[in-house]
Write an enzyme that holds these catalytic residues in place. Structure first.
Site, PDB file in Angstrom:
ATOM      1  N   LYS A   7     -12.095  -0.427   0.049  1.00 14.95           N
ATOM      2  CA  LYS A   7     -11.374   0.361  -0.443  1.00 14.95           C
ATOM      3  C   LYS A   7     -12.073   0.621  -1.991  1.00 14.95           C
ATOM      4  O   LYS A   7     -13.425   1.260  -2.132  1.00 14.95           O
ATOM      5  CB  LYS A   7      -9.870  -0.284  -0.711  1.00 14.95           C
ATOM      6  CG  LYS A   7      -9.416  -0.016   1.053  1.00 14.95           C
ATOM      7  CD  LYS A   7      -7.613  -0.444   0.634  1.00 14.95           C
ATOM      8  CE  LYS A   7      -7.024  -1.189   2.242  1.00 14.95           C
ATOM      9  NZ  LYS A   7      -7.543  -0.394   2.776  1.00 14.95           N
TER      10      LYS A   7
ATOM     11  N   HIS B 158      -5.634  -4.191  -2.085  1.00 14.11           N
ATOM     12  CA  HIS B 158      -5.823  -2.540  -2.321  1.00 14.11           C
ATOM     13  C   HIS B 158      -5.373  -3.038  -4.030  1.00 14.11           C
ATOM     14  O   HIS B 158      -4.750  -2.734  -5.247  1.00 14.11           O
ATOM     15  CB  HIS B 158      -3.760  -1.852  -2.471  1.00 14.11           C
ATOM     16  CG  HIS B 158      -4.255  -1.309  -1.417  1.00 14.11           C
ATOM     17  ND1 HIS B 158      -4.609   0.050  -1.379  1.00 14.11           N
ATOM     18  CD2 HIS B 158      -3.799  -1.698   0.031  1.00 14.11           C
ATOM     19  CE1 HIS B 158      -4.970   0.511  -0.026  1.00 14.11           C
ATOM     20  NE2 HIS B 158      -4.141  -0.549   0.727  1.00 14.11           N
TER      21      HIS B 158
ATOM     22  N   SER C  34       0.954  -0.982   0.243  1.00 12.41           N
ATOM     23  CA  SER C  34      -0.011  -0.062   0.021  1.00 12.41           C
ATOM     24  C   SER C  34       0.300   1.462   0.020  1.00 12.41           C
ATOM     25  O   SER C  34       0.199   2.582  -0.217  1.00 12.41           O
ATOM     26  CB  SER C  34      -0.997   0.093   1.186  1.00 12.41           C
ATOM     27  OG  SER C  34      -0.551  -0.254   2.105  1.00 12.41           O
TER      28      SER C  34
HETATM   29  C1  LIG Z   1      -3.315  -4.487   3.169  1.00 10.72           C
HETATM   30  C2  LIG Z   1      -4.419  -4.559   4.050  1.00 10.72           C
HETATM   31  N1  LIG Z   1      -4.939  -4.728   4.883  1.00 10.72           N
HETATM   32  C3  LIG Z   1      -5.896  -4.493   5.057  1.00 10.72           C
HETATM   33  C4  LIG Z   1      -5.894  -3.344   5.029  1.00 10.72           C
HETATM   34  C5  LIG Z   1      -7.475  -2.678   6.128  1.00 10.72           C
HETATM   35  O1  LIG Z   1      -8.618  -2.847   5.441  1.00 10.72           O
HETATM   36  P1  LIG Z   1      -9.437  -2.293   6.009  1.00 10.72           P
HETATM   37  O2  LIG Z   1      -9.755  -0.569   6.186  1.00 10.72           O
HETATM   38  O3  LIG Z   1     -10.724  -2.894   4.796  1.00 10.72           O
HETATM   39  O4  LIG Z   1      -9.902  -2.382   7.516  1.00 10.72           O
HETATM   40  C6  LIG Z   1      -5.287  -2.176   4.610  1.00 10.72           C
HETATM   41  C7  LIG Z   1      -5.660  -0.750   4.352  1.00 10.72           C
HETATM   42  O5  LIG Z   1      -5.412  -0.248   4.573  1.00 10.72           O
HETATM   43  C8  LIG Z   1      -4.119  -3.163   3.657  1.00 10.72           C
HETATM   44  O6  LIG Z   1      -3.511  -2.207   3.431  1.00 10.72           O
END
Ligand SMILES: Cc1ncc(COP(=O)(O)O)c(C=O)c1O
Length: 395
Positions: A243, A212, A184
């Site tokens: 997202k 992502h 990310s």
């Molecule tokens: C790789 C990854 N996993 C999990 C999440 C968390 O997702 P959520 O916002 O649905 O909790 C994110 C969000 O930043 C992420 O980039």
């Protein structure tokens, strides 16, 4: 100082230290829907901060679906899923997601974060070992800690180092490899095909967190497993609905036995209430939109290309980006913060990211492209980056 103030005084001292080090998060308040343009402090700004890849967060069909669901089912799920919180839309969403992702089964969670907290400790525990990419997301790191398995980090996106770590770790019961799909902060893609070969060679479970990549990679946004054609081989595919899907929630797709196991042993599933009805219905509508057309995904990639190539032509360093996440590498945190502040004054909302989210000396502006942007929005952003870049001596 009163006794109770005395006990918590350390907290204010820590906050002061964060402020002094320039590491205190100043959180902007958005007074409009999340879209290509947002209203902040009464001004309209071009938004490059949201993970709203497809512009679904404020899409008229998503809004309408959430409203319709409220009229039919109300709002709250009332309980955790196993007690009374599973409603028809929850089941329908899981079936539709499994079909969309071409997986045997799917289970949803309240967020991508809780999907990781549910999944990792359900798969491994004390005496087991996890091989985790050194740049994996915080929710993976926390899931690994909660599991109490030994965690061995391997060098970022490096299957050769992964093999080295596997061969050096001889004491174990069960083993699990975990990687982000798209990283990310850099926008690079995990070499999932190579990691899969290693997993198969050594007989180790493989889990990818495609937060992502959902709605971004693969045919019609089906994610990283589809991107590499690894259907039925990757054991666990975690994703988020917060997202590209534009709503809120997490999911795990994979073999039926894994989903069945998570319904029995995923603690956030068992001990925290379900997604709300409007969230669930909105996610379902997002699946409909993705299945009907690739128009939004095509626009997202075209915008991302226009921005990345434009920035490179201007002389900016966009790191290792291969996706709509484009880091503008600036080096030291004070420069990144000054850059973000000047962009904000010029009408572009793009956040500076510094240590500890990224390593020292690798501060950047993280630009999130979206299908919600028009080409003229991207050109406005490029002009603004050029102006600020020249002013601050970056280009
Ligand atoms: C790789 C990854 N996993 C999990 C999440 C968390 O997702 P959520 O916002 O649905 O909790 C994110 C969000 O930043 C992420 O980039």
């Amino acid at each position: 100082m009163s006794e109770s103030n005395h006990r918590t005084a350390w907290i204010q001292a820590e906050i002061n230290a964060l402020q002094a080090a320039g590491l205190y998060n100043v959180i902007r308040t958005i007074d409009s829907p999340m879209d290509a343009w947002v209203k902040i402090d009464g001004r309209s700004l071009l938004n490059f901060c949201a993970n709203n890849y497809l512009g679904l967060a404020n899409h008229p069909r998503i809004r309408a679906a959430a409203k319709r669901a409220i009229d039919t089912y109300g709002v709250g799920p009332g309980a955790v899923r196993t007690i009374a919180g599973t409603m028809t839309p929850h089941i329908e969403l899981e079936q539709r997601l499994a079909e969309f992702k071409q997986a045997e089964a799917c289970i949803t969670f309240q967020s991508g974060f809780t999907a990781n907290l549910a999944t990792i400790p359900a798969l491994v525990g004390k005496g087991d070992v996890i091989f985790s990419d050194e740049l994996n997301h915080a929710s993976i790191i926390d899931g690994c800690r909660l599991s109490r398995a030994q965690t061995v980090r391997y060098a970022h996106n490096d299957p050769i180092d992964l093999v080295r770590q596997i061969e050096a770790t001889t004491e174990y019961n069960r083993r699990l490899i975990i990687t982000d799909g798209v990283f990310s902060m850099d926008g690079d893609i995990a070499p999932l095909d190579k990691l899969m070969e290693v997993a198969e060679q050594y007989g180790i479970m493989l889990m990818v967190d495609d937060a992502h990549g959902e709605g971004v990679l693969g045919r019609g946004g089906r994610g990283i497993v589809d991107h590499f054609g690894l259907h039925g081989r990757v054991d666990i595919e975690v994703g988020t609905l917060s997202k590209a899907f534009g709503v809120m929630g997490g999911m795990v797709c994979g073999k039926q036995e894994i989903v069945t196991w998570l319904r029995q042993r995923g603690r956030p599933f068992l001990f925290s209430s379900a997604l709300t009805v409007p969230d669930t219905a909105a996610c379902l509508e997002a699946v409909n939109i993705l299945q009907e057309s690739t128009e939004l995904i095509d626009r997202l990639w075209s915008n991302a290309r226009l921005f990345r190539e434009g920035m490179q032509q201007l002389g900016f360093n966009t790191g290792f980006s291969q996706t709509p996440i484009v880091p503008v590498m600036l080096g030291e945190a004070p420069l990144a913060q000054a850059f973000s502040r000047r962009l904000f004054e010029e009408g572009v909302f793009a956040m500076a990211i510094g240590y500890p989210t990224v390593p020292q000396g690798k501060a950047r502006i993280r630009v999130m492209n979206s299908a919600a942007h028009s080409h003229s929005d991207i050109e406005t952003a490029l002009d603004t980056f050029e102006k600020v870049g020249r002013e601050l001596g970056v280009i």
